[in-house]
Design a protein around this motif. Structure first.
Motif, PDB file in Angstrom:
ATOM      1  N   CYS A  74       0.158  11.048   3.212  1.00 52.16           N
ATOM      2  CA  CYS A  74      -0.686   9.993   2.960  1.00 52.16           C
ATOM      3  C   CYS A  74      -0.204   8.572   3.733  1.00 52.16           C
ATOM      4  CB  CYS A  74      -0.700   9.660   1.675  1.00 52.16           C
ATOM      5  SG  CYS A  74      -1.481  10.986   0.572  1.00 52.16           S
ATOM      6  N   CYS A  85      -3.604  15.870  -4.819  1.00 56.57           N
ATOM      7  CA  CYS A  85      -3.513  15.111  -3.360  1.00 56.57           C
ATOM      8  C   CYS A  85      -4.530  15.846  -2.641  1.00 56.57           C
ATOM      9  CB  CYS A  85      -2.438  15.351  -2.885  1.00 56.57           C
ATOM     10  SG  CYS A  85      -2.059  14.228  -1.151  1.00 56.57           S
ATOM     11  N   HIS A 141      -5.580   8.164  -3.660  1.00 53.04           N
ATOM     12  CA  HIS A 141      -4.660   6.719  -3.914  1.00 53.04           C
ATOM     13  C   HIS A 141      -5.524   5.618  -3.838  1.00 53.04           C
ATOM     14  CE1 HIS A 141      -5.013   6.415   0.262  1.00 53.04           C
ATOM     15  NE2 HIS A 141      -4.353   7.560   0.853  1.00 53.04           N
ATOM     16  N   ALA A 193       3.472  12.376  -0.188  1.00 50.38           N
ATOM     17  CA  ALA A 193       3.664  10.828   0.031  1.00 50.38           C
ATOM     18  C   ALA A 193       3.666  10.720   1.410  1.00 50.38           C
ATOM     19  CB  ALA A 193       4.806  10.362  -0.736  1.00 50.38           C
ATOM     20  N   LYS A 253       2.091   6.878  -6.832  1.00 49.64           N
ATOM     21  CA  LYS A 253       1.131   8.085  -7.060  1.00 49.64           C
ATOM     22  C   LYS A 253       1.682   9.360  -6.796  1.00 49.64           C
ATOM     23  CE  LYS A 253      -3.379   9.180  -7.812  1.00 49.64           C
ATOM     24  NZ  LYS A 253      -4.220   8.649  -9.008  1.00 49.64           N
ATOM     25  N   CYS A 254       2.923   9.464  -6.048  1.00 46.58           N
ATOM     26  CA  CYS A 254       3.421  10.862  -5.584  1.00 46.58           C
ATOM     27  C   CYS A 254       4.916  10.939  -6.335  1.00 46.58           C
ATOM     28  CB  CYS A 254       3.358  10.869  -4.155  1.00 46.58           C
ATOM     29  SG  CYS A 254       1.872  10.981  -3.385  1.00 46.58           S
ATOM     30  N   LYS A 284      -8.747   8.066   0.237  1.00 47.92           N
ATOM     31  CA  LYS A 284      -9.304   7.055  -0.734  1.00 47.92           C
ATOM     32  C   LYS A 284      -9.473   7.589  -2.305  1.00 47.92           C
ATOM     33  CE  LYS A 284     -11.549   2.680  -1.832  1.00 47.92           C
ATOM     34  NZ  LYS A 284     -12.439   1.561  -1.084  1.00 47.92           N
ATOM     35  N   GLU A 299       2.140   1.720  -3.378  1.00 46.61           N
ATOM     36  CA  GLU A 299       1.250   2.405  -4.323  1.00 46.61           C
ATOM     37  C   GLU A 299       1.055   3.812  -4.254  1.00 46.61           C
ATOM     38  OE1 GLU A 299      -2.709   0.654  -4.534  1.00 46.61           O
ATOM     39  OE2 GLU A 299      -1.622  -1.477  -3.968  1.00 46.61           O
ATOM     40  N   ILE A 300       1.043   4.261  -2.697  1.00 45.66           N
ATOM     41  CA  ILE A 300       1.024   5.889  -2.499  1.00 45.66           C
ATOM     42  C   ILE A 300       2.158   6.628  -3.092  1.00 45.66           C
ATOM     43  CG2 ILE A 300       1.153   7.403  -0.521  1.00 45.66           C
ATOM     44  CD1 ILE A 300      -0.696   5.432   1.127  1.00 45.66           C
ATOM     45  N   CYS A 301       3.470   5.936  -2.882  1.00 42.41           N
ATOM     46  CA  CYS A 301       4.579   6.749  -3.464  1.00 42.41           C
ATOM     47  C   CYS A 301       4.576   6.571  -5.046  1.00 42.41           C
ATOM     48  CB  CYS A 301       5.868   5.739  -2.921  1.00 42.41           C
ATOM     49  SG  CYS A 301       6.253   5.739  -0.960  1.00 42.41           S
ATOM     50  N   LYS A 338       0.712  -1.097   0.060  1.00 44.37           N
ATOM     51  CA  LYS A 338      -0.173   0.010   0.072  1.00 44.37           C
ATOM     52  C   LYS A 338       0.969   1.156  -0.030  1.00 44.37           C
ATOM     53  CE  LYS A 338      -3.834  -2.225   2.468  1.00 44.37           C
ATOM     54  NZ  LYS A 338      -4.739  -2.266   3.792  1.00 44.37           N
TER      55      LYS A 338
END
Length: 507
Positions: free
Chosen positions: A196, A293, A216, A193, A166-167, A213, A162-164, A159
């Motif tokens: 989040c 974001c 991300h 990042a 996205k950023c 949500k 995935e966040i990283c 998870k």
């Protein structure tokens, strides 16, 4: 003359043999750059192109060309696999770099041939080091149910990755309760990042009405895991070298580690963020960056710059306040005055530093509730505040050696027992304790010397020397602390022992 089938078999054999040889040399680290791989595959492509005219002159069946097209496609796939294999061996965690998901980082960290740059005179990327609070206790609490540990060690990292992504930030390292992120020059991406990730681990958004949500795509509520608080240190710059295993060598990681140590000391149970002054200047430069974001670093207040020495490294840092607390707001004025006073180079500053430090502690006590054990007494915040106000009055009017020792004792107990006091004084605590302990020792030695001289010149003094304590108190009254401190501070050897800025850990 060879038939088309024989030419095809020879080409296939040559391709398999060469691709296998390339991959073996990658695994044994005999190939040291992407350029070497590209040259080897380019030679195979040239060989393929060279046999096409021969086949075209002989072939009547289009199926023969389809087989060669398939061979060319397999060659391209093998090339991609070899590149990724090389990156996994030679780039370490940077093997995730690609121009699609990390365009800024990829451009910054690769050369014209697409190979990883190994040396940076001034690293322009942004580094964040994160620490989970309560991980050790979490591991101890798990007995027979291993599911939470598996969730923490397997699902949570996915998870976070995935966040990283996205950023536009990569995970350089994640092991146990340590997490290191590397983002592009624009720090807004790495800030997104970490905010989040803190929300994900705390399982609570910073803004009550926001929906993480929506940004991300991850539900931050996780009944399998307990919530974790996180501390973060963010820095940039400095000379950096990336070795053959993809590990960063240089001051970058060690500086982030030192900053993390400071925020961990300030907030052992709450989430917090400290940034270097270089990162702050970049924040100002990129503050108009538009992202999708749901939370922004500019939603939070920030402290002024303060200087700390950690293990011999001098750091200019700022704190980003993730929570609005009255005790923080009410102590900012005294923190600023204390920082300004510490920066001065005059001996007289040592009278003012302790005054501002006391005001800082008293201002914090105004906004909190606590019980402090001082010796055999248990005092609430009001009684502790009155005691410190009395000591402050003594310090500014007629200070004595016992005044200094009492102040050090009371503030030390507050620091170890009250979380809010620790938060606002952690930067200065060891600085004040050590420096004023040195001054108190010098004062004590001065009074001892005076008593010894008195016994040589006064018969009466010799008679009462056995009552040492009473006579010593008389001497202390005879020589006021402020006047003697000026004499002590004029001694160059003593002055050198005093620290000119706050420090944490070993000097």
């Amino acid at each position: 003359m060879k038939t088309i089938a024989e030419i095809y078999e020879d080409t296939l054999y040559k391709f398999i043999k060469e691709v296998t040889n390339i991959n073996i040399q990658i695994c044994t680290k005999k190939i040291t750059s992407l350029l070497d791989i590209k040259k080897r595959y380019l030679a195979l492509k040239n060989y393929y192109d060279s046999i096409l005219p021969t086949i075209q002159s002989k072939a009547a069946d289009p199926q023969n060309f389809k087989s060669l097209d398939d061979l060319k496609l397999e060659l391209e796939k093998s090339f991609s696999i070899s590149l990724q294999l090389f990156k996994s061996f030679a780039w370490g965690d940077f093997h995730r770099l690609n121009p699609r998901y990390f365009p800024e980082l990829y451009e910054m960290m690769t050369d014209q041939h697409g190979d990883l740059k190994r040396s940076f005179d001034e690293f322009s990327g942004t580094v964040a080091m994160m620490d989970f609070h309560g991980y050790t206790q979490f591991s101890k609490d798990i007995k027979y149910n291993k599911t939470p540990l598996q969730e923490f060690g397997d699902i949570l990292p996915q998870k976070i990755e995935e966040i990283c992504t996205k950023c536009k930030t990569i995970i350089y390292e994640m092991e146990g309760d340590a997490l290191i992120l590397i983002g592009p020059e624009n720090p807004i991406f790495i800030f997104n990042a970490i905010l989040c990730i803190i929300e994900l681990c705390r399982q609570k958004p910073f803004k009550p009405k926001s929906n993480p949500k929506s940004f991300h795509g991850i539900d931050i509520v996780n009944p399998i895991l307990k919530p974790f608080e996180m501390n973060v240190a963010i820095t940039t710059g400095g000379r950096v070298f990336i070795n053959k295993n993809g590990h960063i060598i240089g001051t970058l990681i060690s500086e982030a580690s030192r900053i993390l140590r400071i925020i961990n000391t300030k907030k052992p149970n709450k989430s917090g963020i400290l940034i270097s002054d270089k990162v702050y200047r970049r924040m100002e430069r990129f503050k108009n960056t538009q992202t999708l974001c749901h939370v922004s670093i500019f939603d939070f207040k920030m402290s002024d710059t303060f200087i700390v020495d950690v293990k011999g490294t001098r750091l200019n840092i700022r704190e980003i306040y993730l929570e609005e607390k009255k005790y923080i707001e009410d102590t900012l004025e005294f923190s600023k005055k204390l920082v300004d006073e510490i920066r001065k180079r005059t001996p007289t500053k040592w009278n003012n530093i302790l005054s501002f430090y006391l005001n800082l502690v008293i201002a914090c006590l105004n906004d909190i509730k606590c019980i402090v054990n001082i010796g055999k007494d248990s005092l609430n915040q009001d009684k502790t505040k009155k005691l410190l106000e009395l000591k402050f009055y003594e310090w500014i009017t007629n200070p004595t050696l016992s005044t200094i020792l009492d102040i050090l004792n009371i503030t030390s107990n507050l620091y170890t027992q009250v979380e809010e006091i620790r938060d606002v004084t952690a930067i200065y605590h060891e600085f004040v304790q050590e420096n004023y302990s040195i001054l108190a020792k010098q004062l004590e030695e001065f009074y001892d010397d005076c008593l010894f001289k008195e016994t040589d010149t006064s018969p009466n003094t010799r008679k009462i020397v056995r009552e040492y304590e009473n006579e010593l108190n008389n001497v202390k009254k005879k020589f006021p602390v402020k006047r003697i401190m000026s004499s002590i501070l004029s001694n160059e050897q003593v002055f050198k022992q005093l620290l000119d800025i706050p420090y944490m850990g070993k000097k």
